[in-house]
Design a protein around this motif. Structure first.
Motif, PDB file in Angstrom:
ATOM      1  N   VAL A 106       0.849  -1.188   0.000  1.00 19.00           N
ATOM      2  CA  VAL A 106       0.000   0.000   0.000  1.00 19.00           C
ATOM      3  C   VAL A 106       0.884   1.237   0.000  1.00 19.00           C
ATOM      4  O   VAL A 106       1.852   1.324   0.763  1.00 19.00           O
ATOM      5  N   GLY A 107       0.556   2.158  -0.878  1.00 16.44           N
ATOM      6  CA  GLY A 107       1.272   3.421  -0.947  1.00 16.44           C
ATOM      7  C   GLY A 107       0.330   4.576  -0.688  1.00 16.44           C
ATOM      8  O   GLY A 107      -0.894   4.437  -0.774  1.00 16.44           O
ATOM      9  N   ALA A 131       7.261  -6.980   7.655  1.00 15.76           N
ATOM     10  CA  ALA A 131       6.879  -5.653   7.176  1.00 15.76           C
ATOM     11  C   ALA A 131       8.091  -4.837   6.765  1.00 15.76           C
ATOM     12  O   ALA A 131       9.183  -4.994   7.326  1.00 15.76           O
ATOM     13  N   MET A 132       7.879  -3.960   5.788  1.00 16.96           N
ATOM     14  CA  MET A 132       8.882  -2.964   5.421  1.00 16.96           C
ATOM     15  C   MET A 132       8.183  -1.667   5.060  1.00 16.96           C
ATOM     16  O   MET A 132       7.163  -1.667   4.369  1.00 16.96           O
ATOM     17  N   ALA A 133       8.730  -0.545   5.543  1.00 14.74           N
ATOM     18  CA  ALA A 133       8.157   0.771   5.270  1.00 14.74           C
ATOM     19  C   ALA A 133       9.259   1.744   4.891  1.00 14.74           C
ATOM     20  O   ALA A 133      10.390   1.650   5.382  1.00 14.74           O
ATOM     21  N   MET A 134       8.919   2.686   4.015  1.00 11.20           N
ATOM     22  CA  MET A 134       9.826   3.765   3.625  1.00 11.20           C
ATOM     23  C   MET A 134       9.003   5.013   3.353  1.00 11.20           C
ATOM     24  O   MET A 134       7.849   4.916   2.937  1.00 11.20           O
ATOM     25  N   CYS A 135       9.601   6.177   3.563  1.00 13.99           N
ATOM     26  CA  CYS A 135       8.951   7.415   3.138  1.00 13.99           C
ATOM     27  C   CYS A 135      10.012   8.476   2.881  1.00 13.99           C
ATOM     28  O   CYS A 135      11.116   8.419   3.426  1.00 13.99           O
ATOM     29  N   ALA A 225      23.464   6.559  -0.943  1.00 13.35           N
ATOM     30  CA  ALA A 225      22.797   5.614  -1.843  1.00 13.35           C
ATOM     31  C   ALA A 225      21.468   5.150  -1.247  1.00 13.35           C
ATOM     32  O   ALA A 225      20.449   5.054  -1.949  1.00 13.35           O
ATOM     33  N   LEU A 226      21.470   4.867   0.059  1.00 16.87           N
ATOM     34  CA  LEU A 226      20.240   4.435   0.724  1.00 16.87           C
ATOM     35  C   LEU A 226      19.190   5.541   0.688  1.00 16.87           C
ATOM     36  O   LEU A 226      18.010   5.287   0.412  1.00 16.87           O
ATOM     37  N   ALA A 227      19.608   6.782   0.960  1.00 15.58           N
ATOM     38  CA  ALA A 227      18.673   7.909   0.940  1.00 15.58           C
ATOM     39  C   ALA A 227      18.055   8.087  -0.440  1.00 15.58           C
ATOM     40  O   ALA A 227      16.858   8.373  -0.571  1.00 15.58           O
ATOM     41  N   THR A 228      18.861   7.913  -1.482  1.00 20.33           N
ATOM     42  CA  THR A 228      18.354   8.044  -2.845  1.00 20.33           C
ATOM     43  C   THR A 228      17.341   6.946  -3.155  1.00 20.33           C
ATOM     44  O   THR A 228      16.281   7.197  -3.750  1.00 20.33           O
ATOM     45  N   MET A 229      17.655   5.720  -2.747  1.00 19.71           N
ATOM     46  CA  MET A 229      16.730   4.609  -2.959  1.00 19.71           C
ATOM     47  C   MET A 229      15.387   4.877  -2.281  1.00 19.71           C
ATOM     48  O   MET A 229      14.320   4.692  -2.884  1.00 19.71           O
ATOM     49  N   ILE A 230      15.429   5.337  -1.030  1.00 20.44           N
ATOM     50  CA  ILE A 230      14.196   5.592  -0.285  1.00 20.44           C
ATOM     51  C   ILE A 230      13.414   6.739  -0.917  1.00 20.44           C
ATOM     52  O   ILE A 230      12.179   6.711  -0.979  1.00 20.44           O
ATOM     53  N   GLY A 235       8.887   7.825  -2.244  1.00 21.64           N
ATOM     54  CA  GLY A 235       8.373   9.099  -2.704  1.00 21.64           C
ATOM     55  C   GLY A 235       7.884   9.064  -4.132  1.00 21.64           C
ATOM     56  O   GLY A 235       6.688   9.074  -4.404  1.00 21.64           O
ATOM     57  N   VAL A 236       8.818   9.000  -5.073  1.00 28.59           N
ATOM     58  CA  VAL A 236       8.470   9.089  -6.494  1.00 28.59           C
ATOM     59  C   VAL A 236       7.522   7.967  -6.914  1.00 28.59           C
ATOM     60  O   VAL A 236       6.509   8.204  -7.588  1.00 28.59           O
ATOM     61  N   LEU A 237       7.834   6.723  -6.525  1.00 30.09           N
ATOM     62  CA  LEU A 237       6.989   5.586  -6.894  1.00 30.09           C
ATOM     63  C   LEU A 237       5.576   5.734  -6.342  1.00 30.09           C
ATOM     64  O   LEU A 237       4.597   5.303  -6.958  1.00 30.09           O
ATOM     65  N   MET A 238       5.460   6.380  -5.186  1.00 29.81           N
ATOM     66  CA  MET A 238       4.159   6.550  -4.538  1.00 29.81           C
ATOM     67  C   MET A 238       3.430   7.811  -4.996  1.00 29.81           C
ATOM     68  O   MET A 238       2.410   8.186  -4.436  1.00 29.81           O
TER      69      MET A 238
END
Length: 322
Positions: A106-107, A131-135, A225-230, A235-238
């Motif tokens: 869910v995004g 579970a995994m979450a990012m924002c 690199a991790l910050a860019t991935m997140i 962000g962008v994908l959502m």
């Protein structure tokens, strides 16, 4: 001062409920903030109440809406709502999708700050799911080699159920978070050297100067690199803004039922075995114990439930006046 958890919860629910939130929403929001305090994350706790009140006063509220959905996925338009409430709805939706399909993604977009990500991943782990979450967040972090804030502090969290609890990972890609800067300013304290830059790009230990400049990614190029991935994933994908100055943050949450790969009992036994082997690792002199991710936070939680939470007197007065 030390304040009982029940009393602090009641105060926050009263203040937030007085801003026009429903009783249920005030309870959810308070629970997220109190849980951060219980786990020792004051940066994401009741220090946020005055800012939340100001946001409600200035922007009002519009009902969030379910924009896309399928058997195992959904996308929620937060409609500018408080990120805490949008993220909580995401978590409830993920649990329902994962329970039905074995996996749920869910995004959300068009939401504000959502608080401690570990709250939402813990909800899924409590339901028996991985579970995994990012924002993403507003620009606060300079890219590796740069001196201008472009990336967010960009948290990531993962939670895994295990016998008697959960393994919980909850961290930011930044060397110091916005919440830690806020606490340092409140306390009149300096920040460590080498974690932030002022507006001119020079290293600073002043949290106010850091807020006007940029913080650095943790671990150098790896944190960058991790910050860019997140930033892309959360962000962008959502459909959040690539660099959300306006507050159009994105939020990503995924749940996996271990049963889709085999018996859940085998998974739980495997996690337990891993944890036991980690904790029984040989230690150098002076190290009393090895903790697994999340263990310190949950121990702190039990202690604070029994003995109360230490809240700065000035902050407590500010909350009462909000």
């Amino acid at each position: 001062m030390i304040i009982d958890v029940v009393d602090l919860r009641g105060l926050c629910e009263q203040v937030l409920g007085g801003q026009g939130l429903s009783e249920e929403d005030a309870h959810i929001l308070t629970d997220i903030l109190i849980e951060a305090e219980l786990r020792g994350r004051a940066t994401h706790g009741v220090i946020r109440v005055p800012g939340i009140v100001k946001r409600i006063d200035s922007q009002g509220r519009t009902a969030m809406k379910l924009e896309r959905e399928g058997a195992a996925y959904a996308l929620i338009d937060g409609q500018g709502n408080l990120g805490y409430l949008v993220a909580h709805r995401c978590a409830k939706t993920v649990i329902a999708r994962t329970d039905r399909s074995g996996i749920g993604v869910v995004g959300a977009y068009n939401l504000s700050h959502s608080g401690m990500l570990g709250y939402y991943t813990s909800m899924l782990a409590d339901a028996g799911f991985v579970a995994m979450a990012m924002c993403n967040t507003g620009p606060r972090v300079a890219p590796w080699g740069g001196k201008q804030a472009v990336l967010g502090t960009n948290p990531i969290s993962a939670a895994f159920p295990m016998q008697g609890g959960q393994v919980l990972v909850d961290l930011s890609a930044a060397a110091i978070t916005s919440g830690e800067l806020l606490v340092a300013i409140k306390d009149g304290a300096s920040i460590p050297e080498g974690v932030a830059l002022n507006a001119d790009g020079a290293v600073t230990t002043d949290p106010e100067s850091a807020r006007g400049g940029a913080v650095l990614p943790f671990g150098g190029h790896k944190g960058y690199a991790l910050a860019t991935m997140i930033q892309i994933f959360g962000g962008v994908l959502m459909r959040g803004d690539p660099i959300p100055d306006s507050g159009n943050y994105g939020f990503f949450l995924m749940g996996i039922d271990p049963e889709i790969f085999g018996p859940k009992a085998d998974f739980l036994a495997g996690v337990h075995s891993l944890v036991e082997q980690i904790k029984n690792t040989k230690r150098p002199d002076g190290v009393a114990e090895i903790l697994v991710p999340g263990e310190r936070a949950f121990r702190e939680r039990e202690m604070r439930l029994s003995h109360g939470i230490n809240v700065d007197d000035n902050l407590l007065d500010e909350i009462k006046r909000a």
